[in-house]
Design a protein around this motif. Structure first.
Motif, PDB file in Angstrom:
ATOM      1  N   THR A 205     -17.164  -3.094  -3.985  1.00  0.00           N
ATOM      2  CA  THR A 205     -17.370  -2.457  -2.281  1.00  0.00           C
ATOM      3  C   THR A 205     -16.152  -3.252  -2.116  1.00  0.00           C
ATOM      4  OG1 THR A 205     -19.621  -2.093  -1.570  1.00  0.00           O
ATOM      5  CG2 THR A 205     -17.994  -2.398   0.511  1.00  0.00           C
ATOM      6  N   SER A 206     -14.612  -2.023  -1.570  1.00  0.00           N
ATOM      7  CA  SER A 206     -13.558  -2.521  -1.397  1.00  0.00           C
ATOM      8  C   SER A 206     -12.860  -2.275   0.181  1.00  0.00           C
ATOM      9  CB  SER A 206     -12.761  -2.436  -2.488  1.00  0.00           C
ATOM     10  OG  SER A 206     -12.650  -1.256  -3.026  1.00  0.00           O
ATOM     11  N   ILE A 207     -11.333  -2.978   0.108  1.00  0.00           N
ATOM     12  CA  ILE A 207     -11.104  -1.826   1.073  1.00  0.00           C
ATOM     13  C   ILE A 207      -9.751  -1.198   0.462  1.00  0.00           C
ATOM     14  CG2 ILE A 207      -9.290  -1.951   3.112  1.00  0.00           C
ATOM     15  CD1 ILE A 207      -9.835  -5.294   2.843  1.00  0.00           C
ATOM     16  N   SER A 208     -10.110   0.636   0.928  1.00  0.00           N
ATOM     17  CA  SER A 208      -8.896   1.364   0.058  1.00  0.00           C
ATOM     18  C   SER A 208      -8.087   1.652   0.805  1.00  0.00           C
ATOM     19  CB  SER A 208     -10.362   3.066  -0.001  1.00  0.00           C
ATOM     20  OG  SER A 208     -11.438   2.861  -0.207  1.00  0.00           O
ATOM     21  N   LYS A 209      -7.929   1.638   2.348  1.00  0.00           N
ATOM     22  CA  LYS A 209      -6.425   1.638   3.250  1.00  0.00           C
ATOM     23  C   LYS A 209      -6.812   1.283   4.156  1.00  0.00           C
ATOM     24  CE  LYS A 209      -3.006   4.536   4.036  1.00  0.00           C
ATOM     25  NZ  LYS A 209      -2.107   4.548   2.497  1.00  0.00           N
ATOM     26  N   VAL A 210      -5.521   1.059   4.991  1.00  0.00           N
ATOM     27  CA  VAL A 210      -5.919   0.097   6.635  1.00  0.00           C
ATOM     28  C   VAL A 210      -4.662   1.888   7.252  1.00  0.00           C
ATOM     29  CG1 VAL A 210      -5.469  -1.358   7.817  1.00  0.00           C
ATOM     30  CG2 VAL A 210      -6.165  -1.919   5.571  1.00  0.00           C
ATOM     31  N   LEU A 211      -5.402   2.191   8.032  1.00  0.00           N
ATOM     32  CA  LEU A 211      -4.261   3.310   8.582  1.00  0.00           C
ATOM     33  C   LEU A 211      -3.842   2.512  10.119  1.00  0.00           C
ATOM     34  CD1 LEU A 211      -6.023   6.482   8.969  1.00  0.00           C
ATOM     35  CD2 LEU A 211      -4.373   5.940   7.240  1.00  0.00           C
ATOM     36  N   ILE A 212      -2.918   1.857  11.102  1.00  0.00           N
ATOM     37  CA  ILE A 212      -2.768   1.476  11.735  1.00  0.00           C
ATOM     38  C   ILE A 212      -1.798   2.115  12.951  1.00  0.00           C
ATOM     39  CG2 ILE A 212      -1.032  -0.349  12.981  1.00  0.00           C
ATOM     40  CD1 ILE A 212      -1.749  -2.553  10.446  1.00  0.00           C
ATOM     41  N   THR A 213      -2.374   1.559  14.629  1.00  0.00           N
ATOM     42  CA  THR A 213      -1.071   2.878  15.350  1.00  0.00           C
ATOM     43  C   THR A 213      -1.033   2.109  16.275  1.00  0.00           C
ATOM     44  OG1 THR A 213      -0.807   4.799  16.456  1.00  0.00           O
ATOM     45  CG2 THR A 213      -3.294   3.555  16.522  1.00  0.00           C
ATOM     46  N   THR A 214       0.012   1.691  17.177  1.00  0.00           N
ATOM     47  CA  THR A 214       0.458   0.892  17.928  1.00  0.00           C
ATOM     48  C   THR A 214       0.933   1.556  19.150  1.00  0.00           C
ATOM     49  OG1 THR A 214       2.668   1.066  17.389  1.00  0.00           O
ATOM     50  CG2 THR A 214       1.241  -1.084  16.736  1.00  0.00           C
ATOM     51  N   ALA A 215       0.150   1.346  20.258  1.00  0.00           N
ATOM     52  CA  ALA A 215       0.673   2.346  21.545  1.00  0.00           C
ATOM     53  C   ALA A 215      -0.120   1.277  22.574  1.00  0.00           C
ATOM     54  CB  ALA A 215      -0.205   3.379  21.371  1.00  0.00           C
TER      55      ALA A 215
ATOM     56  N   SER B  41     -10.028  11.837  -2.555  1.00  0.00           N
ATOM     57  CA  SER B  41      -8.865  12.747  -3.414  1.00  0.00           C
ATOM     58  C   SER B  41      -9.535  12.103  -5.133  1.00  0.00           C
ATOM     59  CB  SER B  41      -7.831  12.939  -3.800  1.00  0.00           C
ATOM     60  OG  SER B  41      -7.132  13.253  -4.972  1.00  0.00           O
ATOM     61  N   TYR B  42     -10.410  13.394  -5.891  1.00  0.00           N
ATOM     62  CA  TYR B  42     -10.775  12.593  -7.004  1.00  0.00           C
ATOM     63  C   TYR B  42     -12.188  12.442  -7.043  1.00  0.00           C
ATOM     64  CZ  TYR B  42      -6.857  14.507  -8.919  1.00  0.00           C
ATOM     65  OH  TYR B  42      -5.484  15.051  -9.905  1.00  0.00           O
ATOM     66  N   GLY B  43     -13.288  13.014  -6.026  1.00  0.00           N
ATOM     67  CA  GLY B  43     -14.456  12.131  -5.118  1.00  0.00           C
ATOM     68  C   GLY B  43     -14.076  10.582  -4.547  1.00  0.00           C
ATOM     69  N   ALA B  44     -13.516  10.144  -4.439  1.00  0.00           N
ATOM     70  CA  ALA B  44     -13.158   8.610  -4.442  1.00  0.00           C
ATOM     71  C   ALA B  44     -11.867   9.051  -2.642  1.00  0.00           C
ATOM     72  CB  ALA B  44     -12.206   8.098  -4.937  1.00  0.00           C
ATOM     73  N   VAL B  45     -12.281   7.736  -1.989  1.00  0.00           N
ATOM     74  CA  VAL B  45     -10.743   7.650  -0.622  1.00  0.00           C
ATOM     75  C   VAL B  45      -9.469   7.436  -1.588  1.00  0.00           C
ATOM     76  CG1 VAL B  45     -10.042   6.253   1.093  1.00  0.00           C
ATOM     77  CG2 VAL B  45     -12.381   6.726   0.578  1.00  0.00           C
ATOM     78  N   LEU B  46      -8.601   8.085  -0.866  1.00  0.00           N
ATOM     79  CA  LEU B  46      -7.291   8.240  -1.490  1.00  0.00           C
ATOM     80  C   LEU B  46      -6.872   6.438  -1.481  1.00  0.00           C
ATOM     81  CD1 LEU B  46      -5.060   9.860  -3.147  1.00  0.00           C
ATOM     82  CD2 LEU B  46      -3.933  10.068  -0.995  1.00  0.00           C
ATOM     83  N   PRO B  47      -6.151   6.181  -2.308  1.00  0.00           N
ATOM     84  CA  PRO B  47      -6.400   4.457  -1.933  1.00  0.00           C
ATOM     85  C   PRO B  47      -4.498   4.529  -1.149  1.00  0.00           C
ATOM     86  CG  PRO B  47      -6.611   4.658  -4.045  1.00  0.00           C
ATOM     87  CD  PRO B  47      -6.060   6.142  -3.694  1.00  0.00           C
ATOM     88  N   SER B  48      -4.496   3.244  -1.003  1.00  0.00           N
ATOM     89  CA  SER B  48      -2.513   2.696  -0.522  1.00  0.00           C
ATOM     90  C   SER B  48      -3.120   2.300  -2.044  1.00  0.00           C
ATOM     91  CB  SER B  48      -3.270   1.584  -0.784  1.00  0.00           C
ATOM     92  OG  SER B  48      -2.417   0.450  -0.239  1.00  0.00           O
ATOM     93  N   PHE B  49      -1.402   2.638  -2.275  1.00  0.00           N
ATOM     94  CA  PHE B  49      -0.340   2.908  -3.613  1.00  0.00           C
ATOM     95  C   PHE B  49       0.588   1.373  -3.465  1.00  0.00           C
ATOM     96  CE2 PHE B  49      -1.409   6.953  -3.967  1.00  0.00           C
ATOM     97  CZ  PHE B  49      -2.439   7.167  -4.566  1.00  0.00           C
ATOM     98  N   ASP B  50       0.673   0.240  -2.496  1.00  0.00           N
ATOM     99  CA  ASP B  50       1.287  -0.563  -2.678  1.00  0.00           C
ATOM    100  C   ASP B  50       0.936  -1.488  -3.831  1.00  0.00           C
ATOM    101  OD1 ASP B  50       2.220  -0.529   0.130  1.00  0.00           O
ATOM    102  OD2 ASP B  50       0.556  -0.537   1.240  1.00  0.00           O
ATOM    103  N   GLY B  51       0.292  -1.204  -5.357  1.00  0.00           N
ATOM    104  CA  GLY B  51      -0.103  -1.905  -6.232  1.00  0.00           C
ATOM    105  C   GLY B  51       1.369  -2.023  -6.937  1.00  0.00           C
ATOM    106  N   TRP B  52       1.952  -1.161  -6.699  1.00  0.00           N
ATOM    107  CA  TRP B  52       3.220  -0.671  -7.634  1.00  0.00           C
ATOM    108  C   TRP B  52       4.137  -1.632  -7.218  1.00  0.00           C
ATOM    109  CZ3 TRP B  52       8.481  -0.723  -5.947  1.00  0.00           C
ATOM    110  CH2 TRP B  52       8.923  -0.595  -4.233  1.00  0.00           C
ATOM    111  N   ARG B  53       3.819  -2.564  -5.978  1.00  0.00           N
ATOM    112  CA  ARG B  53       4.819  -4.104  -5.936  1.00  0.00           C
ATOM    113  C   ARG B  53       4.253  -5.372  -5.373  1.00  0.00           C
ATOM    114  NH1 ARG B  53       4.595  -4.845  -0.584  1.00  0.00           N
ATOM    115  NH2 ARG B  53       4.142  -3.909   0.926  1.00  0.00           N
ATOM    116  N   THR B  54       2.870  -5.637  -4.996  1.00  0.00           N
ATOM    117  CA  THR B  54       2.751  -6.402  -4.328  1.00  0.00           C
ATOM    118  C   THR B  54       1.230  -6.428  -5.345  1.00  0.00           C
ATOM    119  OG1 THR B  54       0.875  -4.474  -3.319  1.00  0.00           O
ATOM    120  CG2 THR B  54       2.735  -5.853  -2.271  1.00  0.00           C
ATOM    121  N   ARG B  55       0.488  -7.740  -5.530  1.00  0.00           N
ATOM    122  CA  ARG B  55      -1.326  -8.390  -5.886  1.00  0.00           C
ATOM    123  C   ARG B  55      -1.332  -9.070  -5.239  1.00  0.00           C
ATOM    124  NH1 ARG B  55       0.594  -5.099  -8.434  1.00  0.00           N
ATOM    125  NH2 ARG B  55       1.603  -4.569 -10.562  1.00  0.00           N
ATOM    126  N   GLU B  56      -3.051  -8.275  -5.119  1.00  0.00           N
ATOM    127  CA  GLU B  56      -3.779  -9.218  -3.677  1.00  0.00           C
ATOM    128  C   GLU B  56      -4.408  -9.917  -5.069  1.00  0.00           C
ATOM    129  OE1 GLU B  56      -3.387  -8.807  -0.952  1.00  0.00           O
ATOM    130  OE2 GLU B  56      -2.550  -6.759  -0.056  1.00  0.00           O
TER     131      GLU B  56
END
Length: 676
Positions: free
Chosen positions: A266-276, A64-79
């Motif tokens: 260079t950074s981590i834009s998103k982490v997708l997790i699935t468990t099975a 989206s907007y020429g970049a990976v749609l990032p995680s929005f967890d920054g509303w509460r977390t501070r990496e």
């Protein structure tokens, strides 16, 4: 158990893609409807965010907007490796009823806004100056900023730290209603449509760390009617979603949090997790916004509670590209997530360079934390199952608003509202017709409340369905963002595609093509393969074969027919689709608080309570193929759809009142409902 870190070989996704070019045609413009009619916004040829999917290795990634749609967890977390500037607080604010702001330079840093008024962010400008917004007194309906439509502007200055040189910056919004054009020092960063979907704008060539910069945001809300009291003609826009007045309140302004985020090139834009099958599969999306290749390692810690090992793999991210690193970790002993035992786990991905620092250690470049849950969701023998057990959903619809703050609720208000769900013994909430603040999903994860996430695609007609599928693509963009943003939440068990939209003629080719397009979008993103449904206006929907779970709204005995017609209607749906679970996505009726009388008298609390109980009983009697029953609605709510104006636009279908949250008789009735 002490865990160790080790390398897992050959797990990095093969291949990469270059960052896409954006924008093509998303520049800001303005239009005035001639003849004194309400202002309509202008639209580029396709929806302005450029949201789409690209295959990176073995993973579909949303851009989206020429970049990976990032995680929005920054509303509460501070990496710790990231820097943040919280932009919540007071902004300068001015309405633009004559549409002069753009020509007048209101987007430029040199413009003098000292005479503008102040407004809080987040907030809805509806509550800026509308006395008694939450009351049932309709004598002043149509007055105040609740009916301020068209354009309005927000401005504020922000100083970027000098250390932000050589960093990648993005400006994150959790929601702006309905649309937003954004400038930094007069440079247009982008335009966004969709009142309830987060978006992130990359900031590339326009930053000067150590200096003051001016942010200017022009927000647009379409009028619902040409006049409000009495209602005039509906105002429509064939490109917007929803395109016409609907029966909930279209809150306007920067309604959720805003912040600036600075990350390494260079950074981590998103982490997708699935468990099975006893494994955690993590897809770590790495984004390189620099002109140099990056070589390093990425590590995934699945969380202490998982009792599993931390793993690390080598990565190479070419300049200006995106790579997906895939790490698979055995988690046989991890606790599962369910409504009864909502075990939420926390994973952390960390990116390291291969070059050690002066101290000889390899230091983190970036990290990103995400919550997840281990659960198995599926459909078998015509039933919706979790962890091998059939589900029956006792559900509530709920509008995200309070009389004091509209859609810009405080954490305390969320807790008050959502705790009613627990008090009522419900295990399911439908996010009726729009995505919610991240607080809701995290609350549901922690409290074991299952969620049907929903889109703004309400009451579209055939022309809009065709337009969205064949050209404009906003409904698809909203569906992609929904599945991407909520991917890791174990509480989210269903994707909802639309609400009561129009079904065209024989064979319903347009309607079916539109739903197939939306289903393909969420399926492309969701690695966990959640079931897809929607809230049909009919039990005879010609596209039910496309649904994984059949969902419909029903108001037998209120808008049509008799209460007892529900059971036979469910049986007909089941006979036509015997292998699909059935979910009632809406049912209910109204009662004015304090109005008591016969259970057969419309509008009394007794009638509402009896009505709900009778519909519940017919659903529960068919639980061998019913997925559940969802009541409309937890709380009375505001709407501008041209009715209930005598009650100040408050719809009184809730179990509790809008302003004081006083329970009605049906509150206790719903609480007492049990599976037989």
């Amino acid at each position: 158990m002490k865990r160790r870190s080790f390398l897992a070989g050959a797990l990095c996704g093969v291949g990469f893609v270059a960052l896409p070019v954006w924008p093509a045609a998303a520049q800001a413009s303005a239009a005035v409807t001639p003849g004194g009619m309400p202002i309509l916004n202008t639209h580029p040829p396709t929806e302005p965010s450029g949201t789409h999917v690209q295959r990176v290795g073995e993973t579909n990634v949303v851009f989206s907007y020429g970049a990976v749609l990032p995680s929005f967890d920054g509303w509460r977390t501070r990496e710790p490796e990231r820097d943040y500037i919280d932009l919540d607080g007071q902004w300068r604010f001015a309405s633009d009823p004559e549409v002069i702001g753009l020509d007048g330079g209101w987007n430029n840093s040199r413009y003098d806004d000292s005479e503008w008024q102040s407004i809080a962010v987040p907030s809805a400008w509806d509550l800026l100056d509308t006395p008694a917004f939450g009351s049932l007194d309709g004598s002043h309906f149509g007055e105040g900023t609740a009916f301020l439509d068209g354009y309005a502007w927000y401005r504020r200055e922000v100083k970027l730290p000098g250390g932000w040189t050589e960093r990648h910056l993005r400006l994150n919004f959790l929601a702006v209603g309905y649309s937003a054009d954004v400038w930094l020092d007069g440079i247009h960063l982008g335009k966004h449509e969709g009142a309830n979907t987060p978006f992130s704008l990359p900031i590339t060539d326009s930053i000067r760390p150590g200096r003051l910069h001016t942010l200017a945001i022009r927000v647009f809300r379409r009028a619902s009617y040409t006049s409000y009291s009495p209602p005039g003609q509906p105002v429509t826009d064939d490109f917007e979603i929803p395109y016409k007045p609907v029966d909930y309140w279209p809150y306007a302004g920067i309604t959720r949090s805003v912040w600036l985020e600075s990350v390494a090139p260079t950074s981590i834009s998103k982490v997708l997790i699935t468990t099975a099958d006893g494994q955690l599969d993590a897809r770590i999306i790495l984004e390189n916004h620099s002109h140099a290749d990056f070589t390093g390692n990425v590590q995934l810690d699945p969380g202490f509670e998982s009792t599993a090992e931390t793993m690390s793999i080598p990565v190479h991210v070419p300049a200006g590209s995106v790579v997906v690193a895939s790490i698979i970790i055995p988690i046989m002993q991890a606790p599962t997530w369910s409504a009864d035992e909502p075990n939420v786990l926390t994973a952390q991905a960390t990116l390291f360079t291969t070059t050690p620092g002066h101290d000889g250690r390899h230091h983190p470049v970036d990290r990103l934390t995400t919550n997840y849950g281990v659960r198995d969701l599926g459909i078998a023998n015509g039933q919706l199952n979790m962890n091998g057990n059939p589900l029956f959903l006792k559900g509530l619809n709920w509008h995200e608003e309070t009389a004091k703050h509209g859609r810009s609720m405080t954490p305390a208000e969320y807790d008050t509202e959502l705790n009613h769900i627990l008090a009522l013994g419900a295990n399911f909430v439908r996010n009726s017709v729009y995505n919610r603040h991240p607080y809701l999903y995290e609350w549901a994860d922690r409290n074991g409340v299952m969620v049907m996430d929903d889109l703004d695609t309400m009451w579209l007609n055939t022309a809009q369905e065709r337009e969205q599928t064949e050209r404009y693509g906003l409904s698809r963009a909203l569906a992609l963002a929904m599945a991407w943003n909520q991917h890791n939440h174990p509480s989210v068990i269903l994707w909802g595609l639309q609400n009561e939209s129009e079904i065209d003629g024989s064979g319903a080719p347009v309607y079916r093509a539109w739903l197939a397009d939306l289903k393909a979008a969420v399926n492309a993103v969701d690695l966990t393969h959640r079931p897809v449904t929607w809230s049909s206006s009919t039990t005879n929907d010609p596209a039910f074969d496309l649904a994984d779970v059949i969902g419909f709204n029903e108001y037998f005995g209120y808008f049509y027919g008799q209460n007892t017609d529900l059971g036979p209607a469910i049986d007909r749906v089941h006979a036509a689709h015997p292998n699909k679970p059935i979910l009632i996505t809406e049912n209910g009726t109204w009662a004015l608080s304090g109005n008591h009388g016969s259970s057969s008298e419309q509008g009394t609390e007794e009638w509402q309570a009896t009505y709900i109980a009778e519909h519940w009983e017919q659903a529960v009697a068919r639980r061998e193929f019913m997925a559940g029953y969802t009541l409309w609605v937890l709380k009375d709510y505001k709407e501008r759809a041209g009715y209930n104006q005598e009650y100040n636009g408050v719809s009184v279908l809730g179990l509790i009142t809008f302003d004081t949250e006083k329970p009605k008789l049906a509150y206790d009735t719903f609480r007492s409902l049990r599976l037989k």
